[in-house]
Design an enzyme around this catalytic site. Structure first.
Site, PDB file in Angstrom:
ATOM      1  N   SER A 362       0.837  -1.195   0.000  1.00  0.00           N
ATOM      2  CA  SER A 362       0.000   0.000   0.000  1.00  0.00           C
ATOM      3  C   SER A 362       0.877   1.252   0.000  1.00  0.00           C
ATOM      4  CB  SER A 362      -0.969  -0.047   1.192  1.00  0.00           C
ATOM      5  OG  SER A 362      -1.999   0.897   1.047  1.00  0.00           O
ATOM      6  N   ASP A 482      -8.598  -5.917  -5.639  1.00  0.00           N
ATOM      7  CA  ASP A 482      -8.223  -4.802  -4.774  1.00  0.00           C
ATOM      8  C   ASP A 482      -8.902  -3.537  -5.294  1.00  0.00           C
ATOM      9  OD1 ASP A 482      -7.056  -2.838  -3.235  1.00  0.00           O
ATOM     10  OD2 ASP A 482      -5.003  -3.563  -3.478  1.00  0.00           O
ATOM     11  N   HIS A 513      -6.846  -6.076  -0.611  1.00  0.00           N
ATOM     12  CA  HIS A 513      -5.685  -5.258  -0.261  1.00  0.00           C
ATOM     13  C   HIS A 513      -4.925  -5.960   0.863  1.00  0.00           C
ATOM     14  CE1 HIS A 513      -3.697  -1.430  -0.716  1.00  0.00           C
ATOM     15  NE2 HIS A 513      -3.764  -1.179   0.574  1.00  0.00           N
TER      16      HIS A 513
END
Length: 794
Positions: A362, A482, A513
């Site tokens: 991320s 995602d 995610h």
């Protein structure tokens, strides 16, 4: 179960024996010893937790070679050893249970089904026994580790006195003691003054490393983690998404500009060999923890604006990238760091060999991508998971404000506030509160939630602009489901990297995610160990050729991963589907047809307490409350499977009765089937052991869920005013038809024969777009509507 091992290297018998000697398992005399002696010696080493021969014999006594022969009986009166007997023994050592997991009469059937490597040579002689033992040590256990990793965690290397680092089958082994780690903090001086205090920003940097001989220099795994020092509550800063779409001006929005003079570097007042501060922060990435015992240091830095550092958060800006690479430059010997924030006592990374890899998911992976696009010296590779490559593609889509899933109202200003952990120290925050308020105002102006257009602000935050600078080799990991960091980020980066000449690898999973290091179906940790041993230690393991260019998890079969040459190539063949009033068809329509739908999702959405997940399910299943707010079509049931590989493109000709409008599209797989969950299921809490010191991670796996009638494949959105580009705003005349053509999020998806490919056209997306309050009415000219699907015969 299926175990996919992409990092298991085949070696010849001579190399196998050499490596078995290197790890201290056998000596050269093993070649002339008899099979029984070598097998007995190996088995006694298989129970390192048993400290005496008697305890080891007790453990060996629990093992069977076949339905009637115990291992103890064979060792007492050896006869020939068959492949069936050896692999019965091997499976038990790997943690599989006879009769429960496999049949003692045919262990090779289980190994084939589980995709475990074996050598079907029978009967075994002494030479084949040694090579089979080598293969066994590189094979995964039931809990997702190689057998040698499992032995190491139980104490196999506790008495090892050979060279460090140690490599086996091309991968670093756990020969460093991680029970007594060095944990320290230094303050790296960055060429920035983002808090305008007249001094260069100092960045608190945490180092966690094994104790090694003074002459040994080790590489660093660096994770730039803005969340490392904590986060703030930002609920009061979330933007209201109950907003009408703006009628845009054709003119660009000017952005505020500011210039600052960079202060001179600090004057060094002395030098130190030891740090002054013990790190108390915990590691934040299990892959780093796994590699600590294998001779890799872990380095964490929150960056500008985080607790114990100087500066302010600027969310994706050039300053944030500069902050990130400053730590790499210190590790590589090209920047200064200090033992504290006041005395100006310099300290060097004398323990580091100058080779750095960046890791993280991320925002963490995003900063790794940002760093790579600078070409900074010393950065050999990055492993970027679910990373942003353009912040516009994170917070916007074709001229629309589009939120990451479950993050409605978030934007760059909110994220900056979330990560300004200097706020946690009251006196320190007081120094920068006013400066940071100014920064928030600049972020709010630049991000431009009014138009949603691509502008200079977003262009600065598009790392793909600097792709020509990339020198580090790249590993990208992303979830095909995602909807936080949407797959466009990885696809566009993957395509751009083709122009650079660097080594690049891509792993696509069926999750959202998430991290994927702790799944027994994929040897991700082994792959990264192989890659990092090659990149940072220079081991000649041929990692770029061994690891597939692209590894994709199958969406129809559990625990199935396949290697491919490429993903989403731009020249992929396409299938064109046409819109008719009743079906999505391969035949071009001949009669004019128009359909209508309205944008009135709000009332049922409010009644369901603004539950975005519930809304999406109800919308796809066309519950009565939403039926009038969409137009949907399906193909006939597919006669053959269809594999979508890349960007589905949609062309729509639409009119709206308002001076502005938006179009959203869902592409759906219709057909009842068990499907993989997008979130892995727990197999065993803390069941994945990371190192001999006892650090663990949860063991998880994607599992087939109860049968459902549909699966979302991909989605996308566009502002009708941005039908030409995401930078240009054109007027919308109520009732006039306009043609839009845009890519949906890229994917790799297999539709089974008998299923139907479906498309849903609508306006407001309650999970992602703004929520206009005006009820708008839309009309589609079906003769000018098409769906272009890239496909492959994989």
């Amino acid at each position: 179960m299926k175990i996919n091992q992409f990092a298991q290297i085949d070696v010849d018998a001579e190399q196998a024996l050499t490596e078995l000697q290197n790890i201290g398992l056998f000596t050269p005399t093993a070649l002339t010893a008899d099979l029984r002696t070598n097998l007995a010696h190996f088995l006694h080493r298989c129970f390192p937790e048993a400290l005496t021969p008697s305890s080891q014999n007790e453990a060996i006594a629990n093992l069977l070679l076949d339905q009637t022969t115990t291992v103890s009986a064979f060792l007492a009166a050896p006869t020939t050893l068959t492949a069936v007997q050896f692999y019965n023994l091997a499976l038990q050592l790997l943690g599989f249970e006879a009769t429960t997991d496999f049949d003692l009469a045919d262990p090779l059937k289980f190994m084939r089904a589980s995709q475990l490597a074996f050598a079907d040579t029978s009967p075994l002689d002494n030479a084949t026994l040694l090579t089979d033992i080598y293969l066994l040590l590189t094979t995964h256990t039931k809990l997702g580790l190689t057998y040698l990793d499992d032995l190491a965690d139980r104490g196999f290397f506790a008495t090892y006195t050979g060279p460090r680092p140690l490599f086996f089958n091309g991968k670093a082994q756990a020969v460093f003691d991680t029970r007594h780690l060095i944990k320290e903090v230094v303050y790296v001086e960055a060429p920035l003054d983002t808090d305008h205090d007249g001094q260069r920003d100092l960045l608190a940097t945490t180092i966690i490393r094994p104790q090694v001989p003074a002459e040994l220099k080790i590489p660093a795994l660096y994770t730039a983690n803005p969340y490392f020092k904590g986060i703030n509550d930002v609920d009061d800063l979330l933007h209201n998404v109950d907003q009408e779409l703006a009628v845009k001006s054709a003119a660009d929005t000017p952005l505020p500009t500011s210039t600052t003079t960079l202060p001179k570097p600090r004057s060094v007042q002395g030098r130190a060999q030891q740090t002054e501060k013990i790190a108390t922060d915990n590691s934040s990435y299990a892959l780093n923890d796994y590699l600590l015992a294998r001779g890799f240091a872990s380095v964490y830095a929150g960056g500008i604006g985080t607790r114990d550092s100087d500066g302010i958060r600027t969310c994706g800006s050039v300053a944030e990238t500069t902050s990130t690479i400053a730590v790499i430059e210190w590790l590589n010997g090209k920047r200064r760091a200090f033992t504290n924030r006041t005395d100006n006592i310099e300290i060097k990374a004398t323990w580091c060999n100058g080779n750095v890899a960046m890791t993280g998911k991320s925002y963490l992976g995003t900063l790794a991508v940002a760093a790579a696009t600078t070409g900074v010296a010393g950065l050999k590779t990055i492993i970027a998971e679910a990373a942003i490559s353009s912040w516009y593609d994170y917070y916007r889509d074709n001229g629309l404000v589009v939120a990451p899933v479950d993050c409605q109202g978030e934007d760059t200003d909110v994220l900056a506030k979330l990560c300004l952990s200097r706020q946690k120290d009251a006196a320190d925050y007081a120094k920068v509160k006013a400066i940071f308020a100014d920064e928030l105002a600049q972020l709010q102006a630049g991000q431009d939630r009014t138009t949603g257009n691509y502008n200079a602000f977003w262009d600065e935050r598009n790392y793909r602009n600097q792709i020509a600078n990339v020198k580090a080799d790249i590993v990208l990991v992303h979830g095909l489901n995602d909807w936080n960091v949407k797959p466009r980020n990885v696809e566009k980066l993957w395509q751009a990297l083709k122009t650079t000449g660097v080594q690049r690898k891509l792993i696509l999973h069926q999750g959202q995610h998430i991290y994927i290091n702790n799944m027994p179906s994929l040897d991700f940790t082994d792959m990264m160990n192989l890659w990092l041993s090659y990149q940072l230690y220079g081991v000649a393991n041929n990692a770029p050729a061994v690891i597939p260019n692209v590894t994709i998890q199958d969406n129809l079969a559990a625990e199935t991963w396949r290697g491919y040459h490429d993903w989403a190539p731009v020249d992929r063949k396409r299938q064109l589907y046409h819109f008719t009033p009743t079906a999505l068809t391969l035949e071009e329509p001949t009669d004019a047809a128009f359909v209508t739908f309205k944008d009135d999702n709000r009332q049922p959405f409010e009644q369901n307490k603004r539950d975005e997940t519930r809304w999406l399910h109800d919308f796809i299943t066309a519950t009565p409350a939403y039926a009038a707010n969409q137009f949907r079509l399906k193909t006939a049931p597919l006669a053959q499977p269809l594999t979508i590989d890349g960007n589905v493109t949609v062309t729509l000709q639409a009119a709206v009765d308002q001076p502005t409008g938006l179009l959203s599209v869902l592409v759906v797989d219709y057909g009842q089937a068990q499907r993989l969950g997008a979130t892995p299921s727990m197999l065993e809490r803390k069941g994945y052991r990371l190192n001999p010191a006892g650090q663990t991670d949860d063991l998880v796996e994607f599992k087939l869920q109860a049968a459902t009638d549909y699966k979302l494949i991909t989605r996308g959105h566009i502002n009708l005013q941005n039908r030409q580009s995401n930078t240009t705003s054109l007027p919308v005349e109520p009732g006039s038809f306009y043609t839009v053509n845009f890519d949906l999020q890229p994917t790799y998806f297999r539709l089974a024969a008998g299923h139907q490919l479906g498309v849903i056209v609508y306006a407001s997306d309650m999970g992602m777009t703004l929520w206009p309050q005006t009820v708008a009415n839309y009309k589609l000219d079906l003769n000018a509507c098409q769906l272009s699907v890239p496909f492959t015969k994989h």
